[in-house]
Design a protein around this motif. Structure first.
Motif, short mmCIF file in Angstrom:
data_model
loop_
_atom_site.label_atom_id
_atom_site.label_comp_id
_atom_site.label_asym_id
_atom_site.label_seq_id
_atom_site.Cartn_x
_atom_site.Cartn_y
_atom_site.Cartn_z
N UNK A 167 0.79 -1.23 0.00
CA UNK A 167 0.00 0.00 0.00
C UNK A 167 0.81 1.27 0.00
N UNK A 168 2.14 1.15 -0.08
CA UNK A 168 3.00 2.34 -0.05
C UNK A 168 4.11 2.24 -1.08
N UNK A 169 3.76 1.70 -2.24
CA UNK A 169 4.76 1.48 -3.28
C UNK A 169 4.66 2.47 -4.43
N UNK A 170 3.87 3.53 -4.24
CA UNK A 170 3.68 4.48 -5.33
C UNK A 170 2.73 3.93 -6.37
N UNK A 171 2.39 4.75 -7.34
CA UNK A 171 1.54 4.29 -8.43
C UNK A 171 0.08 4.13 -8.01
N UNK A 172 -0.64 3.34 -8.78
CA UNK A 172 -2.09 3.25 -8.63
C UNK A 172 -2.53 2.55 -7.35
N UNK A 173 -1.66 1.72 -6.78
CA UNK A 173 -2.06 0.97 -5.59
C UNK A 173 -1.58 1.61 -4.28
N UNK A 174 -1.10 2.83 -4.34
CA UNK A 174 -0.61 3.49 -3.13
C UNK A 174 -1.79 4.00 -2.31
#
Length: 675
Positions: free
Chosen positions: A246-253
């Protein structure tokens, strides 16, 4: 053709027609059922007769059954076998359901009928249970904003819809990160891993279609990898992937989503007249106020942190002895704690796991329920939602009581963690409706033909979730709104955490902890070592949990933070979070708090319930047996069967005669000061 989600249920005990349902059935069934539910609400609100308990409160209890039936199947499949199609449907359904719920809560004509009954309550001749349901219904309307002006109601609608959208996105982002990440293990990486970890990694690779063994972010695989892998670099890589969900950047952040949810919750609470979201949320819990929650958490934090600091010094010495560079890091803790456990208690997870077979632990949970409450469990051969799932009919004295379903193995597309849910809850208003209860876990699936082996924590999880199931199965009330686990959040974990204690009963392990290869029972001396190690590493376990609970409370008690990650860091620094331990659930993957928000401001509730469960099991010990029949009968009568029919402190006092203090919890965790 009739939609199978709306058709008469032909399966035994009216279980859903799982074998006939396709993804294409959900949208049309949802449209039909939602329209029917709206029509039922409209008919209640505009009933030409004066309001009565039957034509208003009981009618509300029965409204929307078709919608509930459709959604129970949909959300089960979405959580245990998610697909892009189901995720798209969820994104469509979620805001529309929030809109429907808000429309009901803010329906002026409907609220007027409930308010009229509330004002007449002394003259209605209601039973104690009916009075409780009326009270809860009236309170629910008020807390949902029924008394707001038109502008306030309009803004609340917008907030509720947006929160539903954000909660759905948060959960789907988390699932995507869990589903997409894995780490290949070559022959060198497998060295040093016990056979059960290597076998689980191979099974995970087969399930994912990988070329060889892998580590995934399933807790039942990544935790043993962190416990046993001597490769510090690979432990770090796996741990960082696990804790950065949940904290990897992009659309799933999820970080921006969490910030927006906190802002909206604070605005929601202010609209309803509360000083903070925590004050709003805790009003209906046993704790009542943020101050009482903070008092409990800090009473546990200080001794837990002291224990963890002492343990960290031990583990760091072991790290240095291995020739590794200082300091001790979070991905080192489980590895060296496992080595220390073996050294101090002569207890090795590799040695222990063959005695904890999944099937035998299921039998153990069933056997305890039989001895305590007289339940029988008979296997059912019925179509279920997944080939891995299995079902039992639950009987007592020859009478049908419930259907219990277990779905135990991790797989791609299955939400992480473990939980209990019900496809149908107990009630008597529409007839003698018996529940359909599910336990969902994420244990590592074994290779084909091999027995599934559990860690001790896995076995405890199985007992925990089965405690929730008992709360559902033994429910004995008239109204579904107060059935089973429909209780305050800081009371709902009492039955589940209490049932964990029976796993530690020596005679239970002596009978059911049998070796997967030899069939031999766990040796007496190993039983003693298991019991001695029960509170091992409790400083770590308590610190990682309490830190999460404190951060959750601080997020919601006061102005919303502009940057939740900065606020999280500030709170952890203020309480002195040990450097080698991280929160159990960091903000971007704190699903309890942000994926639907059931535990928002209330993650503390596991510990509040633990104060009671330690004291409640002591009642059995004081009676001279963990299976004392009179104590079990009182537990069922006053807690398990009563649902939310009374305030939880009233129910607990009826069982125990008093409310407990924190001392029993500290003693149970081995954190009490030496006498």
């Amino acid at each position: 053709m009739t939609n199978p989600l709306l058709a008469e249920r032909t399966q035994p005990f009216e279980l859903p027609n799982f074998d006939a349902v396709t993804d294409g059935d959900f949208a049309p069934a949802f449209e039909t059922a939602l329209a029917a539910a709206r029509a039922e609400i409209d008919a209640i609100a505009h009933c030409p007769e004066p309001a009565t308990f039957a034509n208003t409160i009981e009618a509300l209890e029965l409204a929307g059954k078709e919608l509930s039936d459709v959604l129970s199947v949909f959300y089960l499949l979405s959580s245990v076998d998610s697909t892009p199609e189901r995720e798209a449907l969820q994104r469509d359904f979620s805001p529309r359901l929030a809109e429907y719920s808000t429309d009901v809560a803010l329906n002026e004509a409907l609220y007027a009928r409930v308010e009229a009954l509330w004002q007449q309550r002394e003259d209605l001749g209601l039973t104690e249970e009916q009075n409780r349901v009326l009270y809860l219904s009236h309170r629910s309307f008020l807390r949902a904003g029924a008394a707001l002006d038109e502008e306030g109601r309009a803004r609340l609608r917008e907030i509720n819809t947006r929160l539903a959208e954000l909660g759905t996105s948060f959960g789907q982002n988390l699932l995507a990160d869990e589903r997409d990440w894995f780490m290949d293990l070559d022959a060198a990486a497998l060295k040093g891993l016990p056979a059960f970890v290597a076998d689980a990694a191979r099974a995970a690779g087969e399930e994912r279609g990988a070329e060889g063994p892998i580590v995934t972010l399933s807790r039942s695989l990544i935790v043993p990898f962190l416990q046993f892998s001597p490769r510090r670099d690979m432990r770090e890589k796996a741990y960082e992937a696990w804790t950065s969900r949940g904290a990897n950047g992009g659309e799933t952040d999820n970080r921006a989503l969490a910030a927006e949810m906190l802002r909206l919750r604070a605005e929601q609470a202010a609209l309803l007249g509360y000083d903070s979201y925590a004050a709003y949320k805790l009003e209906t819990e046993m704790a009542r106020t943020p101050e009482r929650v903070r008092e409990l958490l800090m009473a546990v934090w200080e001794p837990a942190k002291a224990r963890a600091d002492g343990d960290a010094a031990w583990l760091e010495r072991m790290l240095v002895a291995d020739g590794e560079d200082m300091p001790l890091r979070p991905w080192d803790w489980r590895y060296y704690a496992e080595k220390r456990r073996k050294a101090e208690h002569d207890l090795d997870e590799t040695e222990l796991k063959p005695f904890l077979q999944l099937d035998r632990m299921i039998e153990a949970a069933f056997a305890c329920a039989t001895r305590l409450f007289g339940l029988e469990f008979l296997p059912l051969d019925v179509p279920l939602h997944h080939p891995d799932a299995r079902a039992w009919e639950v009987r007592r004295d020859g009478q049908h009581l419930a259907v219990f379903i277990g779905d135990y193995f991790a797989r791609s597309g299955k939400r992480s963690g473990a939980w209990c849910t019900a496809l149908r809850s107990q009630q008597k208003l529409a007839g003698d409706i018996r529940p359909h209860v599910l336990n969902v876990c994420n244990f590592a699936k074994p290779a084909k033909g091999a027995p599934a082996l559990l860690s001790y924590d896995d076995a405890r999880t199985l007992f925990h979730e089965f405690g929730h199931a008992l709360h559902q199965m033994l429910s004995n009330v008239t109204y579904e709104s107060i059935s089973g686990t429909s209780v305050s959040r800081d009371f709902v974990e009492l039955p589940s955490q209490l049932f964990e204690h029976w796993l530690e009963v020596p005679e239970v392990l002596a009978e059911f902890a049998t070796h997967a290869d030899t069939g031999e029972r766990m040796p007496e001396e190993m039983l003693e070592r298991v019991r001695a190690a029960a509170i091992f590493d409790m400083g770590f376990q308590t610190v990682e949990y309490v830190a999460s609970a404190i951060v959750d409370l601080e997020f919601h008690d006061g102005p919303p933070p502009a940057d939740p990650m900065q606020k999280q860091a500030e709170v952890l620094e203020r309480i002195g979070m040990p450097e080698a331990i991280r929160m159990r659930h960091a903000t971007p993957h704190f699903a309890h708090v942000f994926s639907g928000g059931y535990y928002a401001s209330a993650y503390y509730s596991y510990m509040w319930s633990e104060v009671m469960d330690a004291d409640a099991f002591a009642a059995f010990e004081e009676a001279g047996s963990p299976f004392d029949p009179e104590t079990a009968e009182s537990l069922e009568a006053n807690v398990l069967s009563s649902g939310g029919s009374q305030e939880p402190d009233v129910l607990y006092r009826a069982f125990r005669g008093r409310l407990p203090g924190v001392e029993a919890l500290l003693k149970g965790r081995g954190l009490a000061p030496a006498a």
